[in-house]
Write a protein that holds these residues in place. Structure first.
Motif, PDB file in Angstrom:
ATOM      1  N   TYR A  89     -52.834  39.248 -32.646  1.00  0.00           N
ATOM      2  CA  TYR A  89     -53.415  37.911 -32.785  1.00  0.00           C
ATOM      3  C   TYR A  89     -53.485  37.457 -34.239  1.00  0.00           C
ATOM      4  CZ  TYR A  89     -54.771  37.065 -27.939  1.00  0.00           C
ATOM      5  OH  TYR A  89     -54.741  36.797 -26.587  1.00  0.00           O
ATOM      6  N   THR A  90     -53.400  38.395 -35.174  1.00  0.00           N
ATOM      7  CA  THR A  90     -53.564  38.022 -36.583  1.00  0.00           C
ATOM      8  C   THR A  90     -52.331  38.280 -37.436  1.00  0.00           C
ATOM      9  OG1 THR A  90     -54.426  40.207 -37.190  1.00  0.00           O
ATOM     10  CG2 THR A  90     -56.027  38.538 -36.449  1.00  0.00           C
ATOM     11  N   GLY A  91     -51.514  39.255 -37.043  1.00  0.00           N
ATOM     12  CA  GLY A  91     -50.348  39.599 -37.854  1.00  0.00           C
ATOM     13  C   GLY A  91     -50.688  40.156 -39.221  1.00  0.00           C
ATOM     14  N   ASN A  92     -51.892  40.720 -39.357  1.00  0.00           N
ATOM     15  CA  ASN A  92     -52.383  41.197 -40.648  1.00  0.00           C
ATOM     16  C   ASN A  92     -51.848  42.600 -40.926  1.00  0.00           C
ATOM     17  OD1 ASN A  92     -53.961  42.303 -42.759  1.00  0.00           O
ATOM     18  ND2 ASN A  92     -55.664  40.937 -42.274  1.00  0.00           N
ATOM     19  N   LYS A  93     -50.883  42.705 -41.837  1.00  0.00           N
ATOM     20  CA  LYS A  93     -50.250  43.993 -42.133  1.00  0.00           C
ATOM     21  C   LYS A  93     -51.218  44.968 -42.806  1.00  0.00           C
ATOM     22  CE  LYS A  93     -45.796  43.884 -40.927  1.00  0.00           C
ATOM     23  NZ  LYS A  93     -44.766  43.700 -41.966  1.00  0.00           N
ATOM     24  N   ALA A  94     -52.118  44.460 -43.653  1.00  0.00           N
ATOM     25  CA  ALA A  94     -53.092  45.344 -44.295  1.00  0.00           C
ATOM     26  C   ALA A  94     -53.996  45.975 -43.238  1.00  0.00           C
ATOM     27  CB  ALA A  94     -53.918  44.564 -45.313  1.00  0.00           C
ATOM     28  N   TYR A  95     -54.428  45.169 -42.266  1.00  0.00           N
ATOM     29  CA  TYR A  95     -55.227  45.709 -41.168  1.00  0.00           C
ATOM     30  C   TYR A  95     -54.424  46.731 -40.367  1.00  0.00           C
ATOM     31  CZ  TYR A  95     -57.066  45.849 -36.394  1.00  0.00           C
ATOM     32  OH  TYR A  95     -57.494  46.267 -35.154  1.00  0.00           O
TER      33      TYR A  95
END
Length: 825
Positions: free
Chosen positions: A471-477
């Protein structure tokens, strides 16, 4: 004359606007024309994710039953059985030899926990407000405004109108109760704590504050008197007098009374109880006490609405029904077209999630944050073979991502404690959690081995970590959670064994949660059951995808892909059903509440009308054979399944079944007067499950595209709108309207950019976008769907593929932060 006419017109416009505003508010209000009495399931829930209260709305003696998210029995502990590892070869051989009952009996001795089966979530107590000579009252009303998170009770006694307003402030972590009267010096009350806790001290101090200080007990051999809690009640009155004795505070002849309740514990984490519960309550009080009431209220509403107001839903209206008390509407919903009640229930689920799950608190447990029993059903723990996961199905899709955080933190903590369980009990790397856990993050088997042997809990919870990424595409997460995903997959690398009968890699011993086929002599044990295979497939797949996106662990990726190819495929059995077990031993007369083998339909995406049509039809047959009416949470799951079956009318039938007063559905659950889900007893997962299901009826994004109105029932077709739902790929439905079952306007926001693929039942025309007919796989990696093996179909099956409604499929390229507008041709 002209000036007066102008003033009259302005006044009319204002009154009209206020009338419309009030009408809009009514749709998001639970209200009743009688008190709760002593019935907890009639009281109204308020909370801020740390403090929960049930407001009874009684006149002469009000009760505010209190909970705090970390008040559990026991102390840090483990419940692993070290005898498990040595017994596994014998248990597995018995299962492979068809001696499931013997395997279960052996496992009772060697795998079932010899220690704690989990600790208990318990109440702090109740704040009681006793009003003299209030027995004869008129003009009574109590309500819960779920748009403002405020409970209000009003009534009249001897011509004086009294109003009580209650809310739990997140900014100050304080329960606030304001009591007013329209006549001076009319408020007199006695206030005192009561509690079912045994190891407590009730007192007052020189500031006339009420104090409830105590410690929870031990349970099942786990040491108690370690978790300490403190409840502090402070009074601020205008006019009148205030006095106190040992355990009671008395206010006489006041014009207004404001009550502040602060609750805290010494809990820091599952392994640390070094906090100061007394200092914490005092610190929270000092955040609230100096502020004017209006400031407290406004800050509370603003904080709550910053989450709640993200999603708006209009399914149509029934003005006559909307004028009735909530319990009457509940009684009539199954036979009455009341679409606003369905939208109220949808938003009520979001209200409950905001109120029971916040950063800094614990995840919503089996009852959210509300419990009045010292020994609640199933200890009000975290049942992670469906119930805990169901609590969080609405989190991402209904735009409450922050509420997901406590669960995601719990998964991280389980990945820590579960390493020892994997090592001791299975001789495996990685980590594992079984079907239940608690505040102390135990990961060994819980309760009878019939249920407790299931070892998929941790892997299923990992799908919530992955969903956050989709849902976010957050690579750091993704980099942060990767070690957790990797650990869960490493457990399977070591724990899967070859089935000598067919050479598939299987989980043994495994079980299809809480069910057992008649062919197994009442034993739940088996190898390679369908749900185990589905969860292992998902766990390996998300780890592979995560590693590839992060460009690491190529050797592990190759290993996981090799293992994935050797998993047993899903099967279609002799009754045209998706088989629950590897053998074709399902009964079409089995009405069990768990339909675990349809995990692949929802919440997973392994069963699809477009990619796996045989399994899609088999899932339909399975749902029909299992039936509709069941426990409350089971019906909530079925709403999601029927939405995924693209059958809005059947999904709506399940909503009607679930939104029926308890007792109406023969041998099934329903809903309590306060709209809590009834298993029975109360389990909050049904509330959250149905909220998720309604969202799935309107928007889906699991199957390679954003599917608009995939399962709209006839009851909602005439006219409606939705705004604020989130989808995979970081997209948000800014607003979608429909008329006669067809989308009429659409706005979509892209929060991270990338390709957006839409599936819709009518042709679209973009106003500021170049639409292309979609072909092939979606180029957006957040929409990738992993292909499962083709199903094995029984020679006795006669699958007739269903006709799927035709749709249009579009692609368009998006930029981060941009909103795209469409018209329907």
């Amino acid at each position: 004359m002209t000036n007066n006419l102008f003033k009259k017109k302005v006044l009319f416009i204002l009154l009209f606007a206020i009338s419309n505003f009030v009408q809009a508010q009514k749709s998001l209000v639970l209200w009743y024309d009688k008190p709760s009495g002593n019935v907890w399931e009639r009281a109204l829930p308020i909370g801020n994710g740390k403090i929960g209260a049930m407001v009874y709305g009684n006149v002469s003696q009000e009760i505010l039953q209190l909970n705090e998210t970390s008040v559990w029995t026991g102390s840090p502990n483990r419940n692993d059985n070290p005898d498990a590892l040595a017994s596994l070869p014998a248990v597995r051989k018995l299962v492979f030899d068809g001696k499931q009952k013997e395997a279960e009996i052996l496992s009772e001795k060697t795998i079932q926990s010899k220690k704690s089966n989990g600790q208990i979530f318990q109440p702090v107590g109740s704040l009681n407000l006793r009003f003299a000579n209030h027995e004869n009252y008129t003009n009574y009303r109590r309500e819960l405004n779920i748009e403002r998170a405020i409970s209000t009770t009003t009534y009249s006694v001897d011509g004086v109108q009294y109003t009580r307003t209650s809310f739990v402030s997140s900014p100050t972590n304080t329960l606030v109760v304001r009591i007013t009267a329209n006549k001076a010096n009319s408020i007199s009350l006695d206030a005192f704590f009561t509690t079912p806790q045994k190891n407590v001290k009730l007192s007052t101090n020189s500031r006339k504050q009420l104090i409830l200080h105590g410690a929870t007990a031990g349970h099942e051999g786990v040491e108690g008197n370690q978790l300490k809690f403190n409840a502090l009640t402070t009074f601020k009155q205008q006019g009148g007098s205030i006095t106190s004795n040992d355990t009671l505070t008395k206010i006489t002849g006041a014009n207004e009374v404001i009550i502040y309740v602060n609750i805290a514990t010494n809990f820091n984490s599952y392994k640390d109880l070094s906090g100061n519960e007394i200092a914490r309550t005092e610190a929270d009080l000092q955040k609230a006490l100096p502020k004017p009431y209006a400031t407290l209220l406004n800050e509370h509403v603003a904080n709550f609405q910053s989450f709640f107001n993200r999603v708006k839903l209009d399914l149509g209206s029934n003005p006559a029904a909307e004028q009735k008390p909530t319990d009457v509407r509940l009684d009539e919903f199954r036979t009455n077209n009341d679409p606003t009640f369905a939208s109220l229930y949808f938003q009520y689920g979001r209200y409950l999630l905001i109120s029971s799950s916040k950063i800094g608190g614990q995840p919503a447990n089996l009852q959210g944050i509300w419990n009045n029993k010292m020994f609640p059903s199933w200890d009000s723990k975290y049942t992670i073979n469906i119930n805990t996961q169901m609590n969080y199905w609405p989190a991402e899709k209904t735009n409450l991502s922050e509420m997901h955080e406590p669960l995601l933190k719990m998964v991280k903590e389980l990945s820590e404690t579960g390493q020892e369980t994997a090592r001791i009990m299975y001789g495996s790397r990685g980590w594992v959690a079984h079907h239940n856990t608690d505040l102390w993050r135990i990961t060994g088997p819980v309760d009878r081995i019939f249920w407790g042997v299931w070892s998929m809990g941790g892997a299923w919870l990992c799908q919530h970590l992955w969903e956050r990424y989709l849902y976010t595409g957050n690579k750091a997460y993704l980099a942060e959670i990767y070690p957790i995903l990797k650990g869960a997959s490493l457990f399977f690398v070591d724990d899967l064994v070859e089935d000598p009968r067919n050479k598939y890699l299987v989980i043994n011993p495994g079980t299809s949660p809480e069910n057992a086929p008649a062919a197994h002599q009442g034993s739940s044990f088996d190898a390679g059951v369908t749900m185990d295979n589905q969860i292992v497939f998902d766990m390996l797949s998300v780890t592979i995808r995560a590693a590839e996106l992060l460009k690491k662990d190529q050797q592990l990726v190759d290993t996981l892909k090799t293992i994935r190819k050797r998993l047993s495929p899903m099967r279609i059995g002799q009754y045209n059903q998706v088989q629950e077990w590897m053998e074709d031993i399902d009964s079409p007369n089995d009405k069990h509440r768990h339909i675990s083998h349809l995990y692949g339909l929802f919440p997973s995406n392994q069963i699809s009308p477009y990619r796996t049509p045989e399994l899609f039809v088999g899932a339909n047959n399975t749902l029909i054979q299992r039936g509709d009416v069941s426990t409350g949470w089971s019906m909530g799951w079925k709403v999601n399944w029927w939405a995924r079956m693209l059958d809005g009318n059947h999904a709506h039938l399940l909503i009607q079944n679930q939104l029926s007063p308890l007792g109406v559905n023969a041998a099934g659950g329903g809903t309590y007067p306060n709209l809590f889900d009834a298993h029975a007893p109360f389990q909050i997962d049904g509330n959250f499950g149905c909220t998720s299901g309604i969202a799935e009826m309107l928007v889906q994004s699991h199957d390679g595209a954003i599917h608009l109105l995939p399962a709209l029932p006839d009851f909602w077709k005439e006219k409606g709108s939705i705004s604020g739902l989130k989808t995979r790929g970081g997209f948000e439905i800014v607003k979608m309207t429909w008329t006669n079952g067809k989308v009429t306007s659409l706005q979509i926001k892209s929060t991270i950019g990338g390709n957006c693929r839409l599936r819709i039942g009518a042709a679209l025309k973009g106003k500021n976008v170049n639409l292309q007919t979609a072909k092939g796989e979606n180029s957006n990696p957040l929409f990738i769907t992993e292909e499962t093996a083709k199903p094995i179909i029984s020679p006795k099956a006669s699958i007739i593929l269903a006709s799927i409604p035709p749709t249009f499929l579009y692609d368009f390229t998006t930029e981060k932060g941009k909103v795209y507008t469409f018209d329907v041709q």
